[in-house]
Design an enzyme around this catalytic site. Structure first.
Site, PDB file in Angstrom:
ATOM      1  N   HIS A  98       0.837  -1.201   0.000  1.00  0.00           N
ATOM      2  CA  HIS A  98       0.000   0.000   0.000  1.00  0.00           C
ATOM      3  C   HIS A  98       0.870   1.250   0.000  1.00  0.00           C
ATOM      4  O   HIS A  98       2.084   1.176   0.205  1.00  0.00           O
ATOM      5  CB  HIS A  98      -0.909   0.034   1.243  1.00  0.00           C
ATOM      6  CG  HIS A  98      -0.166   0.171   2.540  1.00  0.00           C
ATOM      7  ND1 HIS A  98       0.538  -0.858   3.102  1.00  0.00           N
ATOM      8  CD2 HIS A  98      -0.006   1.227   3.371  1.00  0.00           C
ATOM      9  CE1 HIS A  98       1.089  -0.459   4.230  1.00  0.00           C
ATOM     10  NE2 HIS A  98       0.780   0.818   4.428  1.00  0.00           N
ATOM     11  N   ASP A 100       0.445   5.050   1.956  1.00  0.00           N
ATOM     12  CA  ASP A 100      -0.407   5.636   2.995  1.00  0.00           C
ATOM     13  C   ASP A 100      -1.252   6.781   2.445  1.00  0.00           C
ATOM     14  O   ASP A 100      -0.773   7.604   1.680  1.00  0.00           O
ATOM     15  CB  ASP A 100       0.458   6.182   4.143  1.00  0.00           C
ATOM     16  CG  ASP A 100       1.268   5.085   4.816  1.00  0.00           C
ATOM     17  OD1 ASP A 100       0.840   3.917   4.793  1.00  0.00           O
ATOM     18  OD2 ASP A 100       2.333   5.419   5.375  1.00  0.00           O
ATOM     19  N   HIS A 253       4.769   0.301   0.328  1.00  0.00           N
ATOM     20  CA  HIS A 253       5.467  -0.460   1.361  1.00  0.00           C
ATOM     21  C   HIS A 253       4.603  -1.601   1.880  1.00  0.00           C
ATOM     22  O   HIS A 253       3.380  -1.628   1.671  1.00  0.00           O
ATOM     23  CB  HIS A 253       5.995   0.420   2.488  1.00  0.00           C
ATOM     24  CG  HIS A 253       4.966   1.268   3.172  1.00  0.00           C
ATOM     25  ND1 HIS A 253       4.479   2.449   2.651  1.00  0.00           N
ATOM     26  CD2 HIS A 253       4.326   1.107   4.355  1.00  0.00           C
ATOM     27  CE1 HIS A 253       3.602   2.973   3.468  1.00  0.00           C
ATOM     28  NE2 HIS A 253       3.469   2.176   4.522  1.00  0.00           N
ATOM     29  N   ARG A 268       4.901   6.181  14.343  1.00  0.00           N
ATOM     30  CA  ARG A 268       4.842   6.782  13.007  1.00  0.00           C
ATOM     31  C   ARG A 268       4.316   8.203  13.055  1.00  0.00           C
ATOM     32  O   ARG A 268       3.284   8.465  13.671  1.00  0.00           O
ATOM     33  CB  ARG A 268       3.937   5.943  12.093  1.00  0.00           C
ATOM     34  CG  ARG A 268       4.150   6.289  10.627  1.00  0.00           C
ATOM     35  CD  ARG A 268       3.280   5.469   9.718  1.00  0.00           C
ATOM     36  NE  ARG A 268       2.095   6.229   9.344  1.00  0.00           N
ATOM     37  CZ  ARG A 268       1.120   5.739   8.592  1.00  0.00           C
ATOM     38  NH1 ARG A 268       1.170   4.491   8.157  1.00  0.00           N
ATOM     39  NH2 ARG A 268       0.087   6.487   8.295  1.00  0.00           N
TER      40      ARG A 268
HETATM   41  C1  SIN Z   1       2.883   1.195   7.819  1.00  0.00           C
HETATM   42  O1  SIN Z   1       2.278   0.686   6.897  1.00  0.00           O
HETATM   43  O2  SIN Z   1       2.923   2.409   7.979  1.00  0.00           O
HETATM   44  C2  SIN Z   1       3.625   0.318   8.778  1.00  0.00           C
HETATM   45  C3  SIN Z   1       4.959  -0.088   8.286  1.00  0.00           C
HETATM   46  C4  SIN Z   1       5.661  -0.988   9.264  1.00  0.00           C
HETATM   47  O3  SIN Z   1       5.171  -1.202  10.366  1.00  0.00           O
HETATM   48  O4  SIN Z   1       6.737  -1.466   8.928  1.00  0.00           O
END
Ligand code: SIN
Length: 279
Positions: A98, A100, A253, A268
């Protein structure tokens, strides 16, 4: 002058940042990091023992912060979303390809993810270059995609009857009543580099604007195969204090979920972006 060195992690995406304490960056460091992010799509630094205040201050050097509407929030610091999985949970957050916030009409520019607790092994994050994915298409396909737009939403993921509601992340997530819908060009131009990027993703893209979902799925699935080629990816292996900064426009990612029985806690901060335009 900045002492930062950027070491490429793979052919098309990712660079390791060496020679910097992200808790004390200069303007020259930030300039190097900005150029590096545009060039590599994701930057990764190890051994950064940032406090939450330093994490927030570093994020503000990039611009405004978007507060995520769905993830749990660290009570004291609303800017910091928690991406976490406990020893007893089976489902992780972000365990599918995906980018974000593509469900927002003004999607987030990027994120700064700081590892707080990591499993003894596993829990890596994969990144894919959507610039390289676009470059790999035929000229005919590129020309067709440049004329198209796609509809994105997060409702099927986060709503009360969405995908996460069926999992052991349900009680942690928020925002079940929110409704999202955004329409973006299928091929965007990177706001800084001007490079063309394939901007659809398996998590949030529903269908091509003016097409049915049934008509859209075969072409979407064809396009989704391309960045899954490992040649277009890099892989980050985390330890507490590792930090990644990624560009949501030029990368996808995927958080690996291969560490059942162990905790993983990431902090995050999501960086505000701008409207996206096509060629
Ligand atoms: C995310 O998708 O923001 C999480 C990425 C992660 O936890 O490595």
């Amino acid at each position: 002058m900045s002492m930062i060195t950027l070491k490429p992690l793979a052919e098309h995406v990712g660079a390791e940042v060496v020679g910097v304490d992200l808790g004390h960056v200069t303007d020259a460091d930030v300039d190097v990091l900005r150029r590096g992010l545009a060039d590599y799509g994701v930057l990764f630094a190890r051994d950064q023992s940032l406090t939450p205040e330093q994490h927030i201050a570093f994020a503000k050097r990039w611009g405004a912060i978007d507060i995520n509407n769905y993830f749990p929030i660290d009570g004291e610091y609303p800017e910091i979303a928690e991406v976490k999985k406990s020893e007893t949970q089976q489902t992780n957050i972000g365990g599918a390809w995906h980018t974000d916030h593509s469900y927002d009409q003004i999607p987030a520019m990027g994120s700064i993810l700081l590892a707080r607790e990591t499993p003894p092994s596993g829990g890596d994050t994969l990144f894919a270059s959507m610039t390289a994915a676009f470059d790999a298409l035929s000229e005919g396909m590129k020309a067709t995609l440049r004329t198209m737009r796609a509809v994105h939403s997060a409702d099927h993921i986060y709503a009360a009857d969405g995908i996460y509601a069926q999992t052991d992340q349900a009680d942690l997530l928020r925002g079940h009543d929110l409704r999202t819908r955004a329409v973006h060009p299928v091929v965007i131009k990177h706001p800084e580099t001007g490079r063309e990027i394939l901007y659809v993703n398996p998590a949030f893209t529903l269908y091509f604007d003016g097409w049915t979902r049934e008509e859209s799925l075969p072409l979407l699935q064809y396009l989704y195969q391309i960045p899954q080629n490992e040649a277009f990816q890099c892989r980050l292996q985390w330890a507490p204090g590792s930090i990644a900064i990624w560009d949501n426009r030029s990368t996808w990612h995927y958080a690996m979920n291969d560490y059942h029985g162990h905790r993983r806690l990431m902090h995050r901060i999501t960086l505000s972006g701008c409207e996206l335009f096509g060629a």
